[in-house]
Write a protein that holds these residues in place. Structure first.
Motif, PDB file in Angstrom:
ATOM      1  N   UNK A  64     -25.894 -15.499 -56.475  1.00 59.74           N
ATOM      2  CA  UNK A  64     -26.247 -15.402 -57.894  1.00 59.74           C
ATOM      3  C   UNK A  64     -25.602 -14.152 -58.477  1.00 59.74           C
ATOM      4  N   UNK A  65     -24.796 -14.348 -59.485  1.00 60.55           N
ATOM      5  CA  UNK A  65     -24.167 -13.227 -60.189  1.00 60.55           C
ATOM      6  C   UNK A  65     -24.983 -12.951 -61.436  1.00 60.55           C
ATOM      7  N   UNK A  82     -17.504  -7.432 -57.546  1.00 60.50           N
ATOM      8  CA  UNK A  82     -16.661  -7.123 -56.391  1.00 60.50           C
ATOM      9  C   UNK A  82     -17.355  -7.439 -55.074  1.00 60.50           C
ATOM     10  N   UNK A  83     -18.637  -7.109 -54.969  1.00 56.46           N
ATOM     11  CA  UNK A  83     -19.368  -7.355 -53.726  1.00 56.46           C
ATOM     12  C   UNK A  83     -19.506  -8.855 -53.452  1.00 56.46           C
ATOM     13  N   UNK A  95     -17.561 -11.227 -54.676  1.00 55.46           N
ATOM     14  CA  UNK A  95     -16.242 -11.787 -54.397  1.00 55.46           C
ATOM     15  C   UNK A  95     -15.851 -11.562 -52.940  1.00 55.46           C
ATOM     16  N   UNK A  96     -16.159 -10.394 -52.379  1.00 55.51           N
ATOM     17  CA  UNK A  96     -15.823 -10.116 -50.985  1.00 55.51           C
ATOM     18  C   UNK A  96     -16.469 -11.141 -50.051  1.00 55.51           C
ATOM     19  N   UNK A  97     -17.725 -11.501 -50.316  1.00 54.22           N
ATOM     20  CA  UNK A  97     -18.412 -12.499 -49.491  1.00 54.22           C
ATOM     21  C   UNK A  97     -17.837 -13.893 -49.716  1.00 54.22           C
ATOM     22  N   UNK A  98     -17.555 -14.231 -50.977  1.00 49.42           N
ATOM     23  CA  UNK A  98     -17.014 -15.547 -51.276  1.00 49.42           C
ATOM     24  C   UNK A  98     -15.603 -15.706 -50.711  1.00 49.42           C
ATOM     25  N   UNK A  99     -14.792 -14.655 -50.788  1.00 45.12           N
ATOM     26  CA  UNK A  99     -13.428 -14.709 -50.260  1.00 45.12           C
ATOM     27  C   UNK A  99     -13.440 -14.994 -48.765  1.00 45.12           C
TER      28      UNK A  99
END
Length: 377
Positions: free
Chosen positions: A146-147, A154-155, A157-161
């Motif tokens: 959840x954004x 950034x945090x 995105x790091x997990x999603x990447x």
């Protein structure tokens, strides 16, 4: 009639129990071990997909995340229901969203993310707050983020990447955050002749992303909306079998959240609450038999048993309480079984749920205790 179920979990188990009175025999194919097993005893009765298909008159599935090579072989047999397209749709949120759009069914605004640039575009297109879900895999609250504000970008995105990089086919689907009143679901069946029969809507309560309580409800306006959307999706897929649609209720307007091309957890209440349970109707549909009545015969709630392998003996002495175990080894958070609770009218059902709160552990059954607390206010 011999039916092969892809998957050897509790849904195949309950199909077997429902099929026996109709002289429909069920075998389950474990896609991991490639063993053919008895759905109740889990005893190995054969091995190999080709052997399993050869012995079956009809093939169906109990879950969506089936390897596509297995689906292809089953489709070639001409015995598989529903379609492999339907199973793939339930297993990939990108395909699911495209289906809902093409069927003209309301759903949350969304954007597909493969790169950081896509993520930035999704933020502009969908807006914050947003919900992010892995396109493949992920259920019961897993594979989701959840954004809520830009400081998290950034945090997250790091997990999603990392999630996207795990496989060549993974992606993330960003959805607008929907301020819904409640979550409801509709379970229904479509036959080989295109006939449709739907059950009453169920109102669902989730705890930490997992369904904990589901209750059949009567709401004429919402029921009509749900049936119309169910029929649109089922017809678009030329679906055969039981299908579930999960909705957000937004001030009396339904938006589809997810579809499940199979018998569904929120439909377990039908075992005691409907004239024909969802498991029997799925078998009727895929075997080309007439669909059974989906009429509500008594007010019913379903309570999931999560991570517990025993219950107080007092439950067995309570009228209108039915326990369904799945025969699994205990594991934290695992769906071990469910309890169906019935009353002749809504007030009686509510009182029985409150009585269960006096018996069931508060940590293990939070939704029941929350219901009782709200009811006694």
């Amino acid at each position: 009639m011999q039916v092969l179920v892809l998957g050897a979990g509790q849904l195949a188990r309950m199909m077997s129990l429902a099929g026996a009175p109709l002289n429909i025999e069920i075998a389950a194919y474990d896609v991991g071990s490639e063993n053919i097993v008895h759905p109740l005893t889990q005893a190995v009765i054969g091995h190999g997909l080709n052997n399993a298909i050869a012995q079956a008159d009809v093939i169906t599935a109990e879950f969506e995340h089936i390897p596509h090579d297995i689906l292809a072989v089953c489709e070639q047999s001409g015995k598989f229901f529903p379609t492999t397209e339907a199973i793939k749709t339930g297993g990939d949120r990108r395909i699911e969203k495209a289906l809902l759009d093409s069927a003209g069914v309301r759903n949350a605004n969304y954007f597909v993310i493969n790169t950081r640039e896509d993520f930035d575009n999704a933020i502009e297109h969908v807006g914050i707050p947003m919900v992010l879900k892995s396109a493949l895999g992920g259920y019961d609250g897993k594979g989701q983020w959840r954004l809520k504000d830009r400081h998290q970008i950034d945090a997250i995105w790091a997990e999603m990447a990392q999630c996207i990089a795990a496989t060549d086919t993974q992606a993330i689907v960003a959805e607008e955050f929907v301020p819904f009143k409640r979550e409801v679901s509709l379970v229904g069946a479509r036959g080989t002749d295109g006939s449709v029969a739907v059950y009453p809507l169920a109102e669902n309560v989730h705890t930490n992303g997992v369904l904990t309580l589901s209750t059949a409800i009567a709401d004429t306006e919402l029921q009509a909306q749900a049936k119309e959307m169910f029929t649109a999706v089922a017809d678009k897929l030329d679906y055969v079998g039981v299908l579930a649609l999960e909705f957000f209720d937004v001030d009396g307007t339904l938006l589809v959240n997810e579809i499940a091309p199979r018998v569904h957890n929120s439909g377990h209440w039908t075992q005691q609450g409907a004239e024909t349970c969802q498991f029997e109707n799925h078998l009727r549909a895929v075997c080309g038999l007439p669909l059974g009545s989906t009429k509500l015969i008594r007010e019913t709630s379903m309570i999931n048993i999560l991570g517990e392998d025993s219950l107080p003996c007092e439950l067995l002495a309570m009228d209108g309480v039915y326990i369904h175990w799945y025969g699994k080894e205990k594991r934290t958070g695992r769906k071990m079984g469910h309890i169906n609770v019935c009353g002749d009218y809504s007030g009686e059902l509510q009182r029985k749920l409150c009585a269960l709160a006096d018996v069931l552990d508060k940590e293990a059954f939070p939704a029941v205790h929350q219901f009782a607390a709200n009811f006694t206010k």
